[in-house]
Structures are given as structure tokens and as C-alpha cells.
Scaffold this active site. Sequence first.
Site, PDB file in Angstrom:
ATOM      1  N   GLU A 127      18.314  38.348  -3.929  1.00 17.15           N
ATOM      2  CA  GLU A 127      17.359  39.395  -3.563  1.00 17.15           C
ATOM      3  C   GLU A 127      15.952  38.886  -3.859  1.00 17.15           C
ATOM      4  OE1 GLU A 127      18.387  43.101  -5.428  1.00 17.15           O
ATOM      5  OE2 GLU A 127      20.389  43.108  -4.519  1.00 17.15           O
ATOM      6  N   PRO A 128      14.930  39.589  -3.358  1.00 20.68           N
ATOM      7  CA  PRO A 128      13.567  39.096  -3.588  1.00 20.68           C
ATOM      8  C   PRO A 128      13.273  38.855  -5.071  1.00 20.68           C
ATOM      9  CG  PRO A 128      13.534  40.863  -1.975  1.00 20.68           C
ATOM     10  CD  PRO A 128      14.948  40.763  -2.471  1.00 20.68           C
ATOM     11  N   GLY A 131      17.485  35.704  -8.172  1.00 16.63           N
ATOM     12  CA  GLY A 131      18.093  34.506  -7.596  1.00 16.63           C
ATOM     13  C   GLY A 131      19.135  33.967  -8.550  1.00 16.63           C
ATOM     14  N   ILE A 338      10.316   2.735   1.178  1.00 15.25           N
ATOM     15  CA  ILE A 338      10.616   1.414   1.740  1.00 15.25           C
ATOM     16  C   ILE A 338      10.108   1.309   3.176  1.00 15.25           C
ATOM     17  CG2 ILE A 338      12.534  -0.080   2.507  1.00 15.25           C
ATOM     18  CD1 ILE A 338      14.047   0.788  -0.041  1.00 15.25           C
ATOM     19  N   GLY A 340       7.486   2.697   4.268  1.00 19.11           N
ATOM     20  CA  GLY A 340       6.017   2.728   4.246  1.00 19.11           C
ATOM     21  C   GLY A 340       5.477   3.783   5.207  1.00 19.11           C
ATOM     22  N   GLU A 364      22.642  27.607  -3.598  1.00 20.73           N
ATOM     23  CA  GLU A 364      23.984  27.692  -4.212  1.00 20.73           C
ATOM     24  C   GLU A 364      23.948  27.266  -5.695  1.00 20.73           C
ATOM     25  OE1 GLU A 364      27.381  27.018  -1.833  1.00 20.73           O
ATOM     26  OE2 GLU A 364      26.247  27.191   0.026  1.00 20.73           O
ATOM     27  N   SER A 367      19.450  23.079  -9.732  1.00 22.85           N
ATOM     28  CA  SER A 367      19.901  22.024 -10.658  1.00 22.85           C
ATOM     29  C   SER A 367      19.915  22.549 -12.088  1.00 22.85           C
ATOM     30  CB  SER A 367      18.977  20.809 -10.555  1.00 22.85           C
ATOM     31  OG  SER A 367      19.105  20.240  -9.274  1.00 22.85           O
ATOM     32  N   GLU A 368      18.983  23.458 -12.391  1.00 18.81           N
ATOM     33  CA  GLU A 368      18.939  24.024 -13.747  1.00 18.81           C
ATOM     34  C   GLU A 368      20.214  24.845 -14.013  1.00 18.81           C
ATOM     35  OE1 GLU A 368      16.481  23.961 -11.551  1.00 18.81           O
ATOM     36  OE2 GLU A 368      14.916  22.829 -12.572  1.00 18.81           O
TER      37      GLU A 368
HETATM   38  N1  COS Z   1      34.149  31.980 -11.761  1.00 21.74           N
HETATM   39  C1  COS Z   1      34.696  33.175 -12.064  1.00 21.74           C
HETATM   40  N2  COS Z   1      34.149  34.037 -12.937  1.00 21.74           N
HETATM   41  C2  COS Z   1      32.998  33.665 -13.507  1.00 21.74           C
HETATM   42  C3  COS Z   1      32.374  32.430 -13.250  1.00 21.74           C
HETATM   43  C4  COS Z   1      33.017  31.568 -12.333  1.00 21.74           C
HETATM   44  N3  COS Z   1      32.481  30.405 -12.021  1.00 21.74           N
HETATM   45  N4  COS Z   1      31.226  32.339 -13.977  1.00 21.74           N
HETATM   46  C5  COS Z   1      31.132  33.466 -14.685  1.00 21.74           C
HETATM   47  N5  COS Z   1      32.210  34.273 -14.408  1.00 21.74           N
HETATM   48  C6  COS Z   1      32.500  35.566 -14.988  1.00 21.74           C
HETATM   49  C7  COS Z   1      32.550  35.462 -16.517  1.00 21.74           C
HETATM   50  O1  COS Z   1      33.830  35.070 -16.950  1.00 21.74           O
HETATM   51  C8  COS Z   1      32.166  36.844 -16.961  1.00 21.74           C
HETATM   52  O2  COS Z   1      33.275  37.698 -16.895  1.00 21.74           O
HETATM   53  P1  COS Z   1      33.978  38.252 -18.272  1.00 21.74           P
HETATM   54  O3  COS Z   1      32.875  39.012 -18.978  1.00 21.74           O
HETATM   55  O4  COS Z   1      35.093  39.093 -17.779  1.00 21.74           O
HETATM   56  O5  COS Z   1      34.399  37.022 -19.001  1.00 21.74           O
HETATM   57  C9  COS Z   1      31.205  37.305 -15.879  1.00 21.74           C
HETATM   58  O6  COS Z   1      31.446  36.487 -14.724  1.00 21.74           O
HETATM   59  C10 COS Z   1      29.753  37.143 -16.299  1.00 21.74           C
HETATM   60  O7  COS Z   1      29.562  35.786 -16.639  1.00 21.74           O
HETATM   61  P2  COS Z   1      28.327  35.273 -17.500  1.00 21.74           P
HETATM   62  O8  COS Z   1      28.171  36.140 -18.694  1.00 21.74           O
HETATM   63  O9  COS Z   1      28.521  33.817 -17.715  1.00 21.74           O
HETATM   64  O10 COS Z   1      27.124  35.544 -16.534  1.00 21.74           O
HETATM   65  P3  COS Z   1      25.583  35.171 -16.685  1.00 21.74           P
HETATM   66  O11 COS Z   1      24.813  36.361 -16.333  1.00 21.74           O
HETATM   67  O12 COS Z   1      25.335  34.490 -17.980  1.00 21.74           O
HETATM   68  O13 COS Z   1      25.364  34.162 -15.461  1.00 21.74           O
HETATM   69  C11 COS Z   1      25.327  32.107 -14.278  1.00 21.74           C
HETATM   70  C12 COS Z   1      26.053  33.005 -15.288  1.00 21.74           C
HETATM   71  C13 COS Z   1      23.873  31.848 -14.647  1.00 21.74           C
HETATM   72  C14 COS Z   1      26.104  30.803 -14.310  1.00 21.74           C
HETATM   73  C15 COS Z   1      25.402  32.767 -12.905  1.00 21.74           C
HETATM   74  O14 COS Z   1      24.624  33.911 -12.831  1.00 21.74           O
HETATM   75  C16 COS Z   1      25.004  31.842 -11.784  1.00 21.74           C
HETATM   76  O15 COS Z   1      25.765  30.945 -11.396  1.00 21.74           O
HETATM   77  N6  COS Z   1      23.788  32.056 -11.224  1.00 21.74           N
HETATM   78  C17 COS Z   1      23.355  31.302 -10.068  1.00 21.74           C
HETATM   79  C18 COS Z   1      23.590  32.098  -8.860  1.00 21.74           C
HETATM   80  C19 COS Z   1      23.443  31.260  -7.638  1.00 21.74           C
HETATM   81  O16 COS Z   1      24.032  30.199  -7.522  1.00 21.74           O
HETATM   82  N7  COS Z   1      22.659  31.775  -6.696  1.00 21.74           N
HETATM   83  C20 COS Z   1      22.505  31.132  -5.448  1.00 21.74           C
HETATM   84  C21 COS Z   1      22.799  32.160  -4.440  1.00 21.74           C
HETATM   85  S1  COS Z   1      23.572  31.581  -3.010  1.00 21.74           S
HETATM   86  S2  COS Z   1      22.250  30.535  -2.086  1.00 21.74           S
END
Ligand code: COS
Length: 382
Positions: A127-128, A131, A338, A340, A364, A367-368
Site C-alpha cells: 500500500e502507499p 511495503g 567495460i 565505456g 518481493e 535486500s534488507e
Molecule cells: N511463511 C509462513 N508464515 C510466515 C512466514 C513465512 N515465510 N514469515 C512469517 N510467517 C508467520 C509467522 O510465523 C507469524 O505467525 P505466528 O505468530 O503464528 O508464528 C506471522 O507470520 C507473523 O510473522 P512475523 O512476526 O515474523 O512478522 P513481522 O511483522 O516481523 O514481519 C517480515 C516479517 C518483515 C519478514 C515480513 O513482513 C516481510 O517479509 N515483509 C516484506 C514484505 C514484502 O516482501 N513485500 C513485497 C511485496 S510484493 S512486491
Amino acid sequence: MEFAYTEEQLMIQDVARRIAQEKIAPSAEHFDKVGEFPVENIRLLGENGLMGIETPEEYGGAGMDAQAYVLAMIEVAAGDAAHSTIMSVNNSLYTNGLLKFGTEAQKQKYVRPIAEGQAIGAFALTEPQSGSDATAMRCRAVKQADGSFVINGKKSWITSGPVAKYVVLFAMTEPGKGAKGITAFMVDTDKPGFGRGKTEPKLGIRASATCEIEFNDYVAQPDEVLGKEGEGFKIAMGVLDAGRIGIASQAIGIARAAYERTLEYVRERKAFGAPIGTFQMTQAKIADMKCKLEASLLLTLRAAWLKQQSKPFSSEAAIAKLTASEAAMWITHQAVQIHGGMGYSKEMPLERYFRDAKITEIYEGTSEIQRLVIARAETGLR
Ligand code: COS
């Protein structure tokens, strides 16, 4: 351990390479310039089974494995990154969750037209204002007495948004519950209440249409809920794990195209009376490019293999994406250097590869975020 590809994997790789080299690569410059969605090429990919590579045949797909998908993605991305972006959303972000969590009726209705290349799918999480922090979403789905949901809100950066027939949407159904308050829905873009907003003007992958989408009292019926209520975040995370294998493959394809052009150039281009490929500084770059490409490929195939075996692959997919996307950025950077002046010129595709590579470090999961996923898996700490 087996390093050889199967006959089936080689076959889909060959089909993808042929279409990529004969149809996609020759039109890539044009589509990059005008930023138009490449309708005919996408239809051709669909007709040849490349929009549902891992989708079982009973739902209109090619019924192949995850490594076949990697190989095909690399070929299409080497032809043009934007085409592979559209391909990855259809094959992966859109279809994966449906195959895993969809009912039989949902698979027949929503998977088949995408796998057969008759329609385009999209995935709406971002969403805006949210991310990486996906649980901060504001798009709201309110349950009604009859079991239907009324959806309001906005999603942004939706790949294929301008042309998608169906969208996998994530919306907050229980705001107080964070990750457990999110539900996935199947959206038909022809229904009332669905709207499209501004199209994003992008640095690269310009032929993949990206826009905002809006929901104004859009009504989703109970049979349009994907999986269970409150299960949406897990569906999204699982789908993104698989999606990251596709983006790693895309990065490898872009990098390989830049590398192959560079190999030709260093053999032909002379300076100081010798081909520039004989200079040690060029040789070091070539060797490092090759190592990064090979390492990225092996890591990506490993993640795909784990997925195929139904073993955990979340961290391995993050490792593959992080390595491959940073390799693609580095390799395309060196390829421009390379070449240039010619590398900087729009008369050659190097600058396009460089622009296209950047997105693989962002979408998706940045990198962070990949580093966060890997480090959490390694340390066991949150
Ligand atoms: N597969 C299945 N379940 C997952 C999972 C995975 N890869 N990662 C996390 N979960 C589950 C956890 O197990 C947790 O559930 P339980 O409380 O039942 O254990 C729940 O989801 C919440 O997980 P967590 O507390 O780890 O969530 P966070 O808010 O800390 O976020 C990140 C985790 C940052 C890794 C996640 O928000 C993320 O990947 N963000 C990036 C999103 C993204 O890629 N956006 C691009 C959009 S598409 S272009």
C-alpha cells in the site's frame, strides 16, 4: 547430489530460450521506450505453457517442477526483464497461493485462464504507506451479516494492475490482530467497486504495467475468500518465499544477458593494440562476473529443489534472491563500465540491463528484508 537437468527441464528451457531470443529480445528496446504492455508476446508465452509452469495440467498448466520454472525464467529474463516480471507474477505470486490454499472451484475458476495465457493475474499486498511492514496495511474488509465482505482501500505498485482480470488481494479483516487479522480475497476486476489509479513511471522493467488499484465498497462473497479468515499474512509470506526464487532467476537472466554481451565486446574491442579482454583489470571483472553468476544459479536451483521436495526453503529463497539480485546489480554495473561510452548509450542494451537489474533488489522483499529473514533464521532471534 544430481547436477544434471532432466529432459523435461531442458525442454521448457529450450522453448523459453527460443521465444525469448526470436520474439522478446528483438522487441525489448521498443517496449522499454514506449512503456507499453507487450500483449502479443505475453500471449505467446501463455500458449507455450510458460504462464503456468508449475501449475498441474488439470488446471491448465504445464505440470513441471520448480527447477524447470527457474530455467525458463532465466531465459525469458535474458530476453527482456519486463516480460519475465509479468511471467513471474502469473506463475508465482498470483498462482501459488491459489494452488496451496484455494478450493477446487477456485482453482478451476482462477488458475486455468492465467495458466493457459488467456488472462493476466496480479497480487496486491503493498500500500502507499506499507511495503516491507506489510502488517501495517489499511485496506479494510468488513464482514457483513450474510458472510460477504465490503472492501475499501488502496493498493500500490501492483504489477500487471492495469491489465489484470483477477487479483489476489490482502485486506485487514480484524485490525486489532496485526498479522492474524489479515485475510486473502480473490478479486474480479470487472466487478463494481474496483478501480485503477495512477500508473507508475518506472526506471526499468518499463513494459510491465504497474499501477495503484482502489476498492470502493467492493463486495467479496464468502466463496471469494482464499484460505481461512485471518490466514492472509501467512499466505502472503509463503507466496513471497516462492516468489523470491523467481526474482533470483530473473536477476540471473538479466545478469547473464549483460555478461554475454560483455564477453563478445572484450574479445572484439581493442585498446592499446590488443583486445581489452587481455588486460588483467578486464579479466578480473570477467572472472568475478562468472563466479557471481554461477553461485547465484546454484543457490537458486537449491532453493527450488527444496521447494519441490516440500522442505522448508524460506531462508534459502532469501539467500538466493539476495545473492542473485546483488550479483545482477554488480554485473550490469561492470558491463556498462567495460563498454565505456557504448555502455551508457541507448544504442546498446547495457544501460537497460542496468536499470532493469535494480528492481530485483527491491520487489518481493528488499535486500534488507532478505537479510532480516536470513539473520532471524540463523540466530533464532527476532
Ligand atoms: N511463511 C509462513 N508464515 C510466515 C512466514 C513465512 N515465510 N514469515 C512469517 N510467517 C508467520 C509467522 O510465523 C507469524 O505467525 P505466528 O505468530 O503464528 O508464528 C506471522 O507470520 C507473523 O510473522 P512475523 O512476526 O515474523 O512478522 P513481522 O511483522 O516481523 O514481519 C517480515 C516479517 C518483515 C519478514 C515480513 O513482513 C516481510 O517479509 N515483509 C516484506 C514484505 C514484502 O516482501 N513485500 C513485497 C511485496 S510484493 S512486491
